[in-house]
Design a protein around this motif. Structure first.
Motif, mmCIF file in Angstrom:
data_model
loop_
_atom_site.group_PDB
_atom_site.id
_atom_site.type_symbol
_atom_site.label_atom_id
_atom_site.label_comp_id
_atom_site.label_asym_id
_atom_site.label_seq_id
_atom_site.Cartn_x
_atom_site.Cartn_y
_atom_site.Cartn_z
ATOM 1 N N VAL A 26 4.258 -61.755 -82.723
ATOM 2 C CA VAL A 26 5.210 -62.855 -83.947
ATOM 3 C C VAL A 26 6.205 -62.896 -83.406
ATOM 4 C CG1 VAL A 26 6.890 -60.239 -84.677
ATOM 5 C CG2 VAL A 26 6.594 -62.188 -86.382
ATOM 6 N N GLN A 27 7.038 -64.569 -83.633
ATOM 7 C CA GLN A 27 8.007 -64.799 -82.976
ATOM 8 C C GLN A 27 9.155 -64.983 -83.792
ATOM 9 O OE1 GLN A 27 7.842 -69.029 -82.774
ATOM 10 N NE2 GLN A 27 8.958 -68.715 -80.218
ATOM 11 N N LEU A 28 10.259 -64.041 -83.329
ATOM 12 C CA LEU A 28 11.305 -64.613 -83.897
ATOM 13 C C LEU A 28 11.966 -65.138 -84.273
ATOM 14 C CD1 LEU A 28 12.726 -60.671 -82.579
ATOM 15 C CD2 LEU A 28 11.332 -61.104 -84.615
ATOM 16 N N HIS A 29 12.900 -65.762 -84.824
ATOM 17 C CA HIS A 29 14.369 -66.985 -84.714
ATOM 18 C C HIS A 29 15.426 -66.497 -85.481
ATOM 19 C CE1 HIS A 29 15.076 -71.333 -85.577
ATOM 20 N NE2 HIS A 29 15.176 -71.008 -85.152
ATOM 21 N N ALA A 30 16.041 -66.381 -84.259
ATOM 22 C CA ALA A 30 17.122 -66.400 -84.716
ATOM 23 C C ALA A 30 18.330 -67.391 -84.342
ATOM 24 C CB ALA A 30 17.713 -65.313 -84.425
ATOM 25 N N TRP A 31 19.257 -67.259 -85.008
ATOM 26 C CA TRP A 31 20.139 -68.264 -84.815
ATOM 27 C C TRP A 31 22.004 -67.696 -84.801
ATOM 28 C CZ3 TRP A 31 16.682 -68.632 -88.341
ATOM 29 C CH2 TRP A 31 16.966 -68.796 -90.024
ATOM 30 N N GLY A 32 22.986 -68.727 -85.041
ATOM 31 C CA GLY A 32 24.498 -68.050 -85.637
ATOM 32 C C GLY A 32 24.818 -69.169 -85.052
ATOM 33 N N ASP A 33 26.640 -68.657 -85.202
ATOM 34 C CA ASP A 33 27.717 -69.726 -84.859
ATOM 35 C C ASP A 33 28.002 -69.629 -83.871
ATOM 36 O OD1 ASP A 33 27.772 -70.632 -88.224
ATOM 37 O OD2 ASP A 33 28.968 -68.899 -88.264
ATOM 38 N N SER A 34 27.777 -68.343 -82.894
ATOM 39 C CA SER A 34 27.517 -68.679 -81.417
ATOM 40 C C SER A 34 26.149 -67.706 -80.698
ATOM 41 C CB SER A 34 29.471 -67.417 -80.914
ATOM 42 O OG SER A 34 28.419 -65.975 -81.869
ATOM 43 N N LEU A 35 26.154 -67.899 -79.299
ATOM 44 C CA LEU A 35 25.557 -67.230 -78.411
ATOM 45 C C LEU A 35 25.483 -66.189 -78.955
ATOM 46 C CD1 LEU A 35 22.992 -68.242 -77.652
ATOM 47 C CD2 LEU A 35 24.703 -68.043 -75.230
ATOM 48 N N LYS A 36 26.448 -65.251 -78.954
ATOM 49 C CA LYS A 36 26.815 -64.227 -79.226
ATOM 50 C C LYS A 36 26.179 -63.313 -80.898
ATOM 51 C CE LYS A 36 30.760 -60.407 -81.022
ATOM 52 N NZ LYS A 36 30.665 -60.565 -81.847
ATOM 53 N N GLU A 37 26.363 -64.042 -82.395
ATOM 54 C CA GLU A 37 25.816 -63.624 -83.455
ATOM 55 C C GLU A 37 24.465 -63.995 -82.879
ATOM 56 O OE1 GLU A 37 26.146 -64.620 -87.665
ATOM 57 O OE2 GLU A 37 26.637 -66.485 -86.238
ATOM 58 N N ALA A 38 23.461 -64.848 -82.574
ATOM 59 C CA ALA A 38 22.000 -65.819 -82.584
ATOM 60 C C ALA A 38 21.571 -64.134 -82.148
ATOM 61 C CB ALA A 38 21.946 -66.890 -81.556
ATOM 62 N N PHE A 39 22.195 -63.628 -80.405
ATOM 63 C CA PHE A 39 21.480 -62.235 -80.337
ATOM 64 C C PHE A 39 21.832 -61.435 -81.078
ATOM 65 C CE2 PHE A 39 20.878 -62.566 -75.184
ATOM 66 C CZ PHE A 39 21.189 -63.717 -74.742
ATOM 67 N N GLU A 40 22.682 -60.825 -81.345
ATOM 68 C CA GLU A 40 22.766 -59.715 -82.367
ATOM 69 C C GLU A 40 22.470 -59.967 -83.792
ATOM 70 O OE1 GLU A 40 27.752 -59.213 -82.735
ATOM 71 O OE2 GLU A 40 26.851 -60.543 -84.033
ATOM 72 N N GLN A 41 21.900 -61.673 -84.154
ATOM 73 C CA GLN A 41 20.908 -61.743 -85.543
ATOM 74 C C GLN A 41 19.087 -61.349 -84.935
ATOM 75 O OE1 GLN A 41 21.168 -62.361 -88.990
ATOM 76 N NE2 GLN A 41 22.841 -62.157 -88.090
#
Length: 158
Positions: A26-41
């Protein structure tokens, strides 16, 4: 009695991830308002694949650290540390990960993260799919601060 948490620690982030089909994985696709938030997601997305996150209460916390020589290795080691946290006894399933330090200075890339959740318990937590490993296969990090675009694509071995 469990740990005591502040209101801010108990507040769960909004969902900024999805699961994309991939052959046998499975591929996880995550995003955020910052790179930090994208890592958390991305970390939360991995835990969300293991169980239904609304069933996970914040009753305890743990801290992890990850280092890397570039963003891809940092992401790999970050997710690997989260997976290790779940793999140890007792199995800690997290409904929130909060990166407290995100250092990217030259060759030094480091994350410190506080993870919130509880011990995984069959019956309370619906069993999702076991994550066996994190992979570098087709890993993609879109880090475009000038366009306010931060996205991660990671294939996990299930």
């Amino acid at each position: 009695m469990g740990e005591q948490f502040t209101e801010e620690e108990l507040k769960l982030p909004s969902c900024k991830y999805e699961y994309l089909d991939h052959t046998a994985d499975v591929q996880l696709h995550a995003w955020g308002d910052s790179l930090k938030e994208a890592f958390e997601q991305c970390g939360i997305a991995m835990f969300g694949y293991m169980t239904e996150l609304p069933s996970v209460e914040i009753l305890q916390s743990s801290e992890i650290e990850a280092t890397g020589h570039d963003l891809e290795s940092l992401l790999f080691h970050f997710l690997d540390e989260l997976l290790f946290l779940f793999s140890c006894e007792p199995f800690l399933i997290c409904s929130k990960v909060s990166i407290t330090e995100f250092i990217m200075e030259g060759e030094e890339m480091k994350i410190k993260c506080k993870c919130y959740g509880e011990e995984f318990t069959l019956g309370k937590h619906p069993q999702g799919t076991e994550v066996k490993a994190i992979t570098y296969s087709a890993m993609q990090i879109i880090n475009e601060p000038d366009k306010n675009r931060y996205e991660l694509f990671v294939i996990i071995d299930i």
